[in-house]
Design an enzyme around this catalytic site. Structure first.
Site, PDB file in Angstrom:
ATOM      1  N   SER A  65      31.630 -33.185 -32.754  1.00  0.00           N
ATOM      2  CA  SER A  65      30.790 -33.405 -33.932  1.00  0.00           C
ATOM      3  C   SER A  65      29.900 -32.198 -34.224  1.00  0.00           C
ATOM      4  O   SER A  65      29.622 -31.374 -33.349  1.00  0.00           O
ATOM      5  CB  SER A  65      29.920 -34.649 -33.723  1.00  0.00           C
TER       6      SER A  65
HETATM    7  N1  SAM Z   1      31.284 -37.281 -28.410  1.00  0.00           N
HETATM    8  C1  SAM Z   1      32.333 -36.337 -28.641  1.00  0.00           C
HETATM    9  C2  SAM Z   1      31.958 -34.939 -28.335  1.00  0.00           C
HETATM   10  O1  SAM Z   1      30.799 -34.675 -27.968  1.00  0.00           O
HETATM   11  O2  SAM Z   1      32.848 -34.086 -28.417  1.00  0.00           O
HETATM   12  C3  SAM Z   1      32.871 -36.415 -30.037  1.00  0.00           C
HETATM   13  C4  SAM Z   1      33.853 -37.460 -30.153  1.00  0.00           C
HETATM   14  S1  SAM Z   1      34.974 -37.490 -31.482  1.00  0.00           S
HETATM   15  C5  SAM Z   1      33.993 -37.363 -32.918  1.00  0.00           C
HETATM   16  C6  SAM Z   1      35.363 -39.233 -31.336  1.00  0.00           C
HETATM   17  C7  SAM Z   1      36.193 -39.575 -30.139  1.00  0.00           C
HETATM   18  O3  SAM Z   1      36.291 -41.002 -30.054  1.00  0.00           O
HETATM   19  C8  SAM Z   1      37.629 -39.051 -30.194  1.00  0.00           C
HETATM   20  O4  SAM Z   1      37.870 -38.261 -29.069  1.00  0.00           O
HETATM   21  C9  SAM Z   1      38.472 -40.323 -30.185  1.00  0.00           C
HETATM   22  O5  SAM Z   1      39.690 -40.197 -29.501  1.00  0.00           O
HETATM   23  C10 SAM Z   1      37.545 -41.299 -29.506  1.00  0.00           C
HETATM   24  N2  SAM Z   1      37.821 -42.719 -29.748  1.00  0.00           N
HETATM   25  C11 SAM Z   1      38.199 -43.347 -30.890  1.00  0.00           C
HETATM   26  N3  SAM Z   1      38.324 -44.672 -30.681  1.00  0.00           N
HETATM   27  C12 SAM Z   1      38.015 -44.888 -29.373  1.00  0.00           C
HETATM   28  C13 SAM Z   1      37.945 -46.046 -28.540  1.00  0.00           C
HETATM   29  N4  SAM Z   1      38.222 -47.274 -28.983  1.00  0.00           N
HETATM   30  N5  SAM Z   1      37.582 -45.885 -27.253  1.00  0.00           N
HETATM   31  C14 SAM Z   1      37.300 -44.666 -26.750  1.00  0.00           C
HETATM   32  N6  SAM Z   1      37.342 -43.542 -27.475  1.00  0.00           N
HETATM   33  C15 SAM Z   1      37.689 -43.648 -28.772  1.00  0.00           C
END
Ligand code: SAM
Length: 220
Positions: A65
């Site tokens: 993000s």
């Molecule tokens: N917090 C992260 C960082 O600092 O890089 C950014 C995360 S990215 C915007 C969102 C993440 O949520 C993705 O890697 C995606 O695969 C994950 N995601 C989506 N749905 C999910 C779920 N149900 N459980 C776990 N992870 C999930």
């Protein structure tokens, strides 16, 4: 000769021009952003853009993000150190590192195994002890609940009930809530049977895929 990027300098500029200028005030949050090497959390070919004012691709259709959004969510979580925090969406591991550096005990769930593996390696390399598991984070991580704070870094239609149930009384959950493309950053405080809800304004996150989120469209 190729010039080496002075990451410490661009990190400081990012903190001044993107965080402080937009109203991030918590000194501990600012110090942590000055310290964590964001370039370690992005793919090799994007390192020179690590401190740009926006999200970056980390592969598998996912993103790290925008720095300001990570700072806003971190400040809103209002941690003092010592809190048990659940993160849904490990992604690159950057938000986990920020919270661990703030003194939190961090549990993080990622649904894409390759991302979880890379994040774990980077976090361990930097000396952070973050517990990461691969799975559907919309179901929470019951084994270590209840949590003082929950941060969801992908966007869903509503706060998944399992996450709310795993939050301590007095705890805070922050999550982008809306449709697949546009959301509001929502903070909910659990006060007994009451929930206090506030919005931090519009945002755009990748979708939260799972039982308490959206269906996988199989586009990866
Ligand atoms: N917090 C992260 C960082 O600092 O890089 C950014 C995360 S990215 C915007 C969102 C993440 O949520 C993705 O890697 C995606 O695969 C994950 N995601 C989506 N749905 C999910 C779920 N149900 N459980 C776990 N992870 C999930």
């Amino acid at each position: 000769m190729e010039e080496k990027l002075d990451f410490a300098r661009v990190r400081k500029l990012m903190v001044e021009n993107q965080l402080i200028s937009r109203g991030i005030r918590n000194k501990k949050v600012i110090d942590v952003f000055l310290k964590i090497p964001r370039e370690k959390f992005v793919p090799e070919h994007l390192k020179e853009y690590a401190y740009e004012d926006g999200p970056l691709s980390i592969g598998k259709g996912q993103t790290i993000s925008q720095p300001y959004i990570v700072a806003l969510m971190t400040e809103a979580l209002d941690v003092k150190g010592g809190e048990k925090v659940l993160e849904v969406g490990t992604g690159s591991g950057y938000q986990s590192a920020i919270l661990a550096e703030m003194g939190c005990e961090v549990y993080s769930i990622e649904r894409i195994p390759e991302l979880a593996r890379t994040a774990k390696k980077v976090l361990e390399g930097l000396g952070y002890n973050v517990k990461i598991k691969v799975g559907d984070g919309t179901l929470g991580w019951d084994e270590f609940s209840p949590y003082d704070r929950i941060v969801v870094t992908a966007a869903g239609p509503e706060i998944p009930p399992s996450l709310y149930n795993q939050l301590k009384d007095g705890g805070i959950i922050i999550m982008p809530v809306g449709d697949r493309y546009f959301q509001d950053l929502i903070l909910v405080k659990k006060i007994g049977t009451r929930m206090e809800r506030r919005s931090f304004g519009g945002c755009q996150f990748v979708p939260l895929i799972g039982t308490g989120g959206w269906k996988d469209e199989g586009e990866m």
